[in-house]
Enzyme design. Structure first.
Site, PDB file in Angstrom:
ATOM      1  N   LYS A  10     -71.446 -16.685  84.093  1.00 46.26           N
ATOM      2  CA  LYS A  10     -70.609 -16.295  82.687  1.00 46.26           C
ATOM      3  C   LYS A  10     -69.820 -14.909  83.222  1.00 46.26           C
ATOM      4  O   LYS A  10     -68.707 -14.710  82.589  1.00 46.26           O
ATOM      5  CB  LYS A  10     -71.259 -16.136  81.190  1.00 46.26           C
ATOM      6  CG  LYS A  10     -70.560 -15.875  80.099  1.00 46.26           C
ATOM      7  CD  LYS A  10     -71.143 -15.975  78.962  1.00 46.26           C
ATOM      8  CE  LYS A  10     -70.436 -15.902  77.757  1.00 46.26           C
ATOM      9  NZ  LYS A  10     -71.343 -16.148  76.593  1.00 46.26           N
ATOM     10  N   GLU A  52     -68.537 -15.610  69.613  1.00 46.66           N
ATOM     11  CA  GLU A  52     -69.937 -15.762  68.979  1.00 46.66           C
ATOM     12  C   GLU A  52     -70.249 -15.079  67.698  1.00 46.66           C
ATOM     13  O   GLU A  52     -71.029 -15.750  66.970  1.00 46.66           O
ATOM     14  CB  GLU A  52     -70.777 -14.983  70.617  1.00 46.66           C
ATOM     15  CG  GLU A  52     -70.548 -16.263  71.485  1.00 46.66           C
ATOM     16  CD  GLU A  52     -71.015 -15.486  72.873  1.00 46.66           C
ATOM     17  OE1 GLU A  52     -71.373 -14.172  72.801  1.00 46.66           O
ATOM     18  OE2 GLU A  52     -70.588 -16.161  73.729  1.00 46.66           O
ATOM     19  N   ASP A  85     -73.332 -23.210  72.448  1.00 38.38           N
ATOM     20  CA  ASP A  85     -73.352 -21.566  73.038  1.00 38.38           C
ATOM     21  C   ASP A  85     -73.661 -21.622  74.730  1.00 38.38           C
ATOM     22  O   ASP A  85     -74.696 -21.806  74.886  1.00 38.38           O
ATOM     23  CB  ASP A  85     -74.558 -21.036  72.232  1.00 38.38           C
ATOM     24  CG  ASP A  85     -74.892 -19.622  72.824  1.00 38.38           C
ATOM     25  OD1 ASP A  85     -73.998 -18.836  73.383  1.00 38.38           O
ATOM     26  OD2 ASP A  85     -75.832 -18.967  72.286  1.00 38.38           O
ATOM     27  N   ASP A 133     -75.657  -8.432  68.804  1.00 37.64           N
ATOM     28  CA  ASP A 133     -76.293  -9.486  69.731  1.00 37.64           C
ATOM     29  C   ASP A 133     -76.699  -8.942  71.214  1.00 37.64           C
ATOM     30  O   ASP A 133     -75.927  -8.428  72.031  1.00 37.64           O
ATOM     31  CB  ASP A 133     -74.920 -10.387  69.797  1.00 37.64           C
ATOM     32  CG  ASP A 133     -75.254 -11.504  70.795  1.00 37.64           C
ATOM     33  OD1 ASP A 133     -76.285 -11.811  71.578  1.00 37.64           O
ATOM     34  OD2 ASP A 133     -74.199 -12.313  71.069  1.00 37.64           O
TER      35      ASP A 133
END
Ligand code: AMP
Length: 578
Positions: free
Chosen positions: A70, A147, A9, A169
Site C-alpha cells: 500500500k 477510512e 479494507d 487510527d
C-alpha cells in the site's frame, strides 16, 4: 436479487472483507480468521501465496514475498517477487482477488462489485491506482471511501444529531488521525494528519532491540541468523499483545540457535511499564499529530464529542489513557478496531445497494472499574488515587490486569478495594468490593502484587490479587457488577426525587407531607421539651399532659384535635419565656 456489493479494507498490514445481510454487518472469516495479512508471496513450487502463509515465509524468503504494498500505491514503481517485477496495483490486486474469493465462498455466488476504503490523505494518483487494482482483480469499484469516514459510519449518529469525531487510527505500519463531522448520517472529513511510517511494527522493533541487547550482554549476536531473527521478531509481537492485557510478559524461545556448540534458550521478562517507556516517543508523536489535525480543522480538543479507535495498535492501554488525559473522556473502542473500517465499507456498500442496515451492537461495559493506590492527586501525594483497570466501553468479556507494589518494608498484607467510576479520586467513585491479601513474603517495599479483573457477559466481576514472587493468591467474585450499579443509581435517584416529594426511602410518607399544623405542633413539642430543665414541676406536669394530647392527635392525623392543646402549650411557653 440485487448484486452483492462487498466492503473492503485494503490495509498496509492487514485487509478484511465485509458484507451486509439482513441488516447485519458481517466481516467474513477465512478458515476462522477475519484478518488477512496484506502479504503476497510465491512458494517453493511457484504457487501464489496470500495472507498468513505469505507472512510466515517473509522473514525467511523476503525475495519471494511482498509486504506493505500500500505504501507504493500511486508511484511509478515495481517490486520484485521471485525474480519477476510487479506493479503495486498488481500486488494489491492479488490481495483483492483473495478477498473476493473469500466473500464468494461465503455467499455462494459470484461477486463483482466492491466499495474499497483508502486513507483520507491518499492523492488522486493513489486513489486511481487502488481503482485499477480493483479492476485487475475483477471487481468494479463502485465507490472509494475514506477510512475515517467508514469508521465514523459504524459508530453512526441519530438522524438529528451532529457530532465531531476524532478518528485515531494506529495500525501496524501507519498512523492516521482525522477530524470528521457527522450530520444526519453524512460524514465529512474536516482534516487529516498522520505518519506513514509509524505503527505497531515500530513497537515490535523496540522489543526486538531489547531482546537483542539482552543476548548481546551474554556475548550472543543473532542478527546474521535469519531464522533466529524471525523467531525473535514473532516473540516480540507476541509479548506486545500480552502486555495489552497483563503487566508482565514472559519471552521464551527454546533452542533459538547454537552458540559455540551450546544451544541458546531465550528467557526474558518484560514489564509493561518498561515497554511503555520504550514506545512513549511514538505515542507522543501521535498526540502531536492529533493536535495538528485539530488545528487543520480550526478546532480544539474541547470541540470533539467522540474519539473512535481504529487499528490493532489502539489496543495498547497507554494509548487509551493518554487520549483520556488529553480529551477528558473515554475513547470508543467497542467495535473491533481491526474490523471497523471494513464494516463501514460494507455499510456504505449496502447504502448504495438500497439495503437496510441495523445499528452495530456490541456488548460493552458502561462503567470503568479499577482500584485505589498510593499516588498523586492534583500534584500532591494521595493514598486513594483511582487506577482504572477495565475501561468504560470495553468489549465483554474482558480480562485486564495491573501490577502494584507494596510501599513498606516487610508489608505482610494489602487491602484491595475495587471501585466503579471515573473520578481520579477513588473515594468519589463507588466502592464495590474490598478484601485483604494476607501472609505476604517478608520482603522490602516493592513486592509486586498483580491485580486481575475479569468481567464477563453477565456482568460478573472476578477479582484476583496475586503476589508475583510466591504465587499466593486471593480472589473474590462480585455479582452483578454492571446491573447492580444501574440499579443502585436508580435507587439513589428515586430516593432523591422521593425526598423532593417528602417521601422516605420506602416510599412511605415522611413528616414533610404532614399539614402545616402538624409540623408546627412538632416544633412546639421540641421547644417545650427544651424548657423542661428550667421550669417548675407543676408547669412541667401541665406541659407533659398537653404534649401527650398533641402526640395522640398527631398519630391519627387529627388536625382539629391539635388546635386546643397546641394553643394552651403555646400560652405556657409564651408565659415562661416572657
Ligand atoms: P492493523 O494494521 O490495524 O491491522 O493493526 C495491526 C497492528 O496491531 C500490528 O502491529 C499488531 O501487532 C497490532 N495489534 C494487534 N492486536 C494488538 C494488541 N492486543 N495490543 C497491541 N497491539 C496489537
Amino acid at each position: 436479487m440485487n448484486d452483492i456489493i462487498i466492503g473492503i479494507d485494503l490495509g498496509t498490514t492487514n485487509s478484511e472483507v465485509a458484507i451486509v445481510e439482513s441488516g447485519k454487518v458481517t466481516v467474513i472469516a477465512d478458515a476462522g480468521k477475519k484478518i488477512l495479512p496484506s502479504f503476497v508471496g510465491i512458494d517453493d513450487n511457484g504457487e501464489i501465496l496470500v495472507g498468513e502463509t505469505a507472512c510466515n515465509q517473509y522473514l525467511i524468503y523476503p525475495e519471494r514475498t511482498v509486504k506493505s504494498i500500500k505504501r507504493l500505491m500511486g508511484q511509478d514503481a515495481q517490486v520484485a517477487m521471485a525474480g519477476q517485477a510487479y506493479t503495486p496495483q498488481e500486488i494489491s490486486a492479488v490481495i483483492l482477488k483473495r478477498l473476493k474469493a473469500i466473500a464468494e465462498n461465503y455467499a455462494g455466488r459470484t461477486i463483482g462489485k466492491a466499495v474499497i476504503t483508502v486513507p483520507a490523505y491518499f492523492s488522486d494518483a493513489q486513489r486511481q491506482a487502488t481503482h485499477e487494482a480493483g479492476q485487475i482483480a475483477g471487481l468494479e469499484v463502485v465507490r472509494m471511501i475514506n477510512e475515517p469516514t467508514a469508521a465514523a459510519l459504524v459508530y453512526g449518529t441519530g438522524p438529528d444529531e451532529a457530532k465531531r469525531m476524532l478518528v485515531y487510527d494506529l495500525g501496524g505500519g501507519t498512523f492516521d488521525v482525522s477530524v470528521v463531522g457527522v450530520q444526519a448520517g453524512v460524514v465529512e472529513v474536516l482534516s487529516s494528519h498522520g505518519d506513514n511510517h509509524l505503527g505497531g511494527d515500530d513497537f515490535d522493533q523496540q522489543i526486538v532491540d531489547y531482546i537483542l541487547e539482552h543476548l548481546k550482554q551474554q556475548g550472543i549476536d543473532i542478527t546474521g541468523h535469519s531464522k533466529a531473527m524471525a523467531r525473535v521478531t514473532r516473540a516480540a509481537e507476541k509479548a506486545k499483545l500480552v502486555l495489552s492485557d497483563e503487566p508482565f510478559a514472559q519471552i521464551e524461545e527454546e533452542y533459538l540457535l547454537e552458540h559455540q556448540g551450546t544451544p541458546i534458550h531465550l528467557t526474558l521478562e518484560l514489564a509493561r511499564s518498561a515497554y511503555e517507556d520504550m514506545i512513549a516517543d511514538y505515542i507522543n508523536a501521535t498526540l502531536d499529530a492529533a493536535h495538528i489535525a485539530l488545528k487543520g480543522a480550526k478546532l480544539t480538543a474541547s470541540d470533539i464529542d467522540e474519539i473512535i479507535l481504529v487499528g490493532g495498535s489502539t489496543r495498547t492501554p497507554c494509548i487509551r489513557e493518554r487520549l483520556f488525559d488529553e480529551f477528558g473522556f473515554e475513547p470508543h473502542g467497542e467495535v473491533d478496531p481491526d474490523l471497523c473500517v471494513a464494516m463501514g465499507a460494507a455499510m456504505q456498500a449496502a447504502m448504495i445497494n438500497g439495503q437496510d442496515i441495523g445499528t452495530v451492537l456490541v456488548d460493552v461495559t458502561p462503567y470503568t472499574y479499577g482500584t485505589s493506590a498510593l499516588g498523586y492527586l492534583d500534584g500532591m501525594p494521595y493514598p486513594y488515587q483511582f487506577i482504572p483497570i477495565i475501561h468504560k466501553n470495553s468489549v465483554l468479556p474482558v480480562h485486564k490486569s495491573e501490577a502494584f507494589m507494596t510501599h513498606q518494608d516487610g508489608q505482610r498484607q494489602v487491602d484491595v478495594r475495587i471501585y466503579q467510576g471515573e473520578d481520579p479520586d477513588a473515594l468519589n467513585n463507588i466502592e464495590i468490593g474490598e478484601f485483604m491479601i494476607e501472609g505476604l513474603l517478608d520482603v522490602p517495599a516493592g513486592n509486586i502484587i498483580t491485580l486481575a479483573l475479569d468481567l464477563d457477559l453477565n456482568g460478573i466481576l472476578h477479582v484476583s490479587a496475586r503476589e508475583k514472587a510466591s504465587g499466593k493468591e486471593k480472589t473474590i467474585t462480585i455479582n452483578n457488577a454492571i446491573s447492580r450499579f444501574a440499579a443502585e443509581e436508580l435507587a439513589d435517584a428515586k430516593q432523591r426525587i422521593d425526598g423532593l416529594f417528602g417521601e422516605n426511602a420506602d416510599g412511605e410518607e415522611g413528616f414533610a407531607s404532614e399539614s402545616a399544623a402538624a409540623a408546627e405542633a412538632r416544633q412546639l413539642i421540641k421547644k417545650a421539651e427544651s424548657l423542661f430543665e428550667t421550669v417548675s414541676s407543676e408547669d412541667k406536669e401541665d406541659m407533659v399532659g398537653l404534649i401527650e394530647t398533641i402526640v395522640a392527635a398527631l398519630e391519627v392525623g387529627d388536625d382539629t384535635g391539635l388546635r386546643e392543646p397546641v394553643e394552651r402549650l403555646n400560652d405556657i411557653i409564651y408565659y415562661l419565656e416572657s
